[in-house]
Design a protein around this motif. Structure first.
Motif, short mmCIF file in Angstrom:
data_model
loop_
_atom_site.label_atom_id
_atom_site.label_comp_id
_atom_site.label_asym_id
_atom_site.label_seq_id
_atom_site.Cartn_x
_atom_site.Cartn_y
_atom_site.Cartn_z
N ILE A 1 3.93 10.20 -0.01
CA ILE A 1 3.43 9.92 -1.34
C ILE A 1 1.91 10.03 -1.38
O ILE A 1 1.33 10.63 -2.28
CB ILE A 1 3.88 8.52 -1.80
N GLN A 2 1.25 9.47 -0.38
CA GLN A 2 -0.21 9.47 -0.37
C GLN A 2 -0.78 10.86 -0.13
O GLN A 2 -1.90 11.16 -0.58
CB GLN A 2 -0.71 8.48 0.69
N THR A 3 -0.03 11.73 0.52
CA THR A 3 -0.48 13.11 0.69
C THR A 3 -0.63 13.79 -0.66
O THR A 3 -1.59 14.54 -0.90
CB THR A 3 0.50 13.90 1.57
N LEU B 1 6.27 6.83 -8.91
CA LEU B 1 6.56 5.55 -9.56
C LEU B 1 7.77 4.87 -8.92
O LEU B 1 7.79 3.65 -8.75
CB LEU B 1 6.81 5.78 -11.06
N ILE B 2 8.77 5.66 -8.55
CA ILE B 2 9.93 5.09 -7.85
C ILE B 2 9.49 4.50 -6.51
O ILE B 2 9.91 3.42 -6.10
CB ILE B 2 11.02 6.16 -7.63
N GLY B 3 8.59 5.22 -5.83
CA GLY B 3 8.07 4.71 -4.56
C GLY B 3 7.28 3.43 -4.74
O GLY B 3 7.33 2.53 -3.90
N SER C 1 -1.79 2.67 7.05
CA SER C 1 -1.16 3.52 8.06
C SER C 1 -0.62 4.80 7.43
O SER C 1 -0.78 5.90 7.99
CB SER C 1 -0.04 2.76 8.78
N GLY C 2 0.01 4.68 6.26
CA GLY C 2 0.51 5.87 5.58
C GLY C 2 -0.60 6.82 5.19
O GLY C 2 -0.45 8.04 5.31
N PHE C 3 -1.72 6.27 4.73
CA PHE C 3 -2.85 7.10 4.32
C PHE C 3 -3.40 7.90 5.50
O PHE C 3 -3.61 9.12 5.40
CB PHE C 3 -3.96 6.22 3.73
#
Length: 300
Positions: free
Chosen positions: A108-110, A131-133, A165-167
């Motif tokens: 998502i962050q990508t 938005l679901i995420g 971490s995701g970023f």
């Protein structure tokens, strides 16, 4: 079965094993930083041996690496170090399955980073997936035992670590993809292997210097944990090589979509290995986030 499918499944499997070992080490005598260093330190010799054997067996030489390659590779290497530190620290806050799910916000962050930095447009279905995420993240952000209003819960340490971490995993993915494309070769394994060797050696050397200066005694602790850490290094090398190879064989969207089986592997590990309980709210959050990621990678 196509080769890219096989190597992606292998990548997801080895990555789950790697994070299981990270969780074990992080609950022992290692800090989040030294646990991250253990991954690179024990992966480096194996990566060098595998790639050197491949080059000798195929009669290929070491490719020429330009400045752009090193810029992308080091950019990705730093992002991966920070991402791993954050996700290992997250394991101390929440259970294994939820920690891995927070890490998966990298997809998502990508999309968001691409919009902000590269001006890449996101379609209406893409925004719907985001938005679901967000719903999934809100469900997962309910830290057990934490009272207070919604803003306090969203500001919890677990949520901050997970999103961070995701970023940085998203940042590392962009760097590694860019580095591999700078290698003039049609052999996907060579491009993946050379990139991996350069990255993991720079990570091991850089983190060794950091620990020596700022966390004295942790390098010795990493050596003391070698019976577990060596397996961490081997699974890390196998997983990274599989991911890099998959991205050279197939588009990132398909690889990322199939790679979400890691969430299923991590849920199984959380329940069967670590004997952790998964609440209905956490299952719902994981479900929303999985749906979001799958939609997103299919519409990009």
């Amino acid at each position: 079965m196509d080769l890219w499918i096989a190597v992606t499944l292998c990548a997801a499997f080895f990555q789950t094993l790697r994070f299981m070992l990270h969780k074990v080490l992080s609950t022992g005598g290692l800090t989040a930083t030294s646990s991250t260093f253990a991954r690179f330190a024990y992966a480096a010799p194996a990566a060098v041996l595998v790639v050197a054997s491949y080059l000798i067996a195929t009669g290929q030489g070491w490719p020429e690496l330009n400045l752009a390659f090193w810029a992308y590779a080091l950019f990705g290497a730093l992002g991966q170090i920070l991402a791993t530190v954050f996700v290992v620290a997250l394991f101390r806050q929440r259970n294994f399955a939820v920690g891995i799910t927070f890490k998966k916000t990298e997809v998502i962050q990508t999309a968001l980073v691409g919009l902000a930095v590269l001006g890449e447009n996101i379609s209406a279905p893409g925004w719907g997936a985001i938005l679901i995420g967000l719903v999934g993240v809100l469900l997962l952000s309910e830290t057990p035992g934490l009272s207070g209003n919604w803003l306090r819960r969203m500001g919890s340490r677990a949520v901050a670590l997970g999103i961070a971490s995701g970023f940085f995993f998203a940042i590392s993915g962009v760097g590694y993809r860019g580095a591999s494309l700078e290698i003039a070769s049609d052999a996907p394994f060579l491009r993946a292997g050379v990139t991996l060797v350069c990255v993991v050696l720079s990570q091991a050397l850089g983190m060794a210097l950091w620990l020596r200066l700022f966390e004295p005694g942790q390098i010795t602790a990493v050596w003391g944990a070698r019976r577990t850490a060596i397996w961490l290094g081997l699974t890390s090398m196998a997983g990274s090589l599989s991911w890099f190879t998959a991205f050279t064989l197939q588009t990132a969207a398909y690889v990322q979509a199939l790679g979400q089986v890691e969430l299923i592997f991590s849920l199984m590990a959380s329940v069967l290995v670590f004997k952790e309980s998964i609440t209905r709210r956490e299952l719902a959050g994981i479900g929303f986030l999985c749906l979001s990621v799958l939609i997103l990678v299919l519409v990009l």
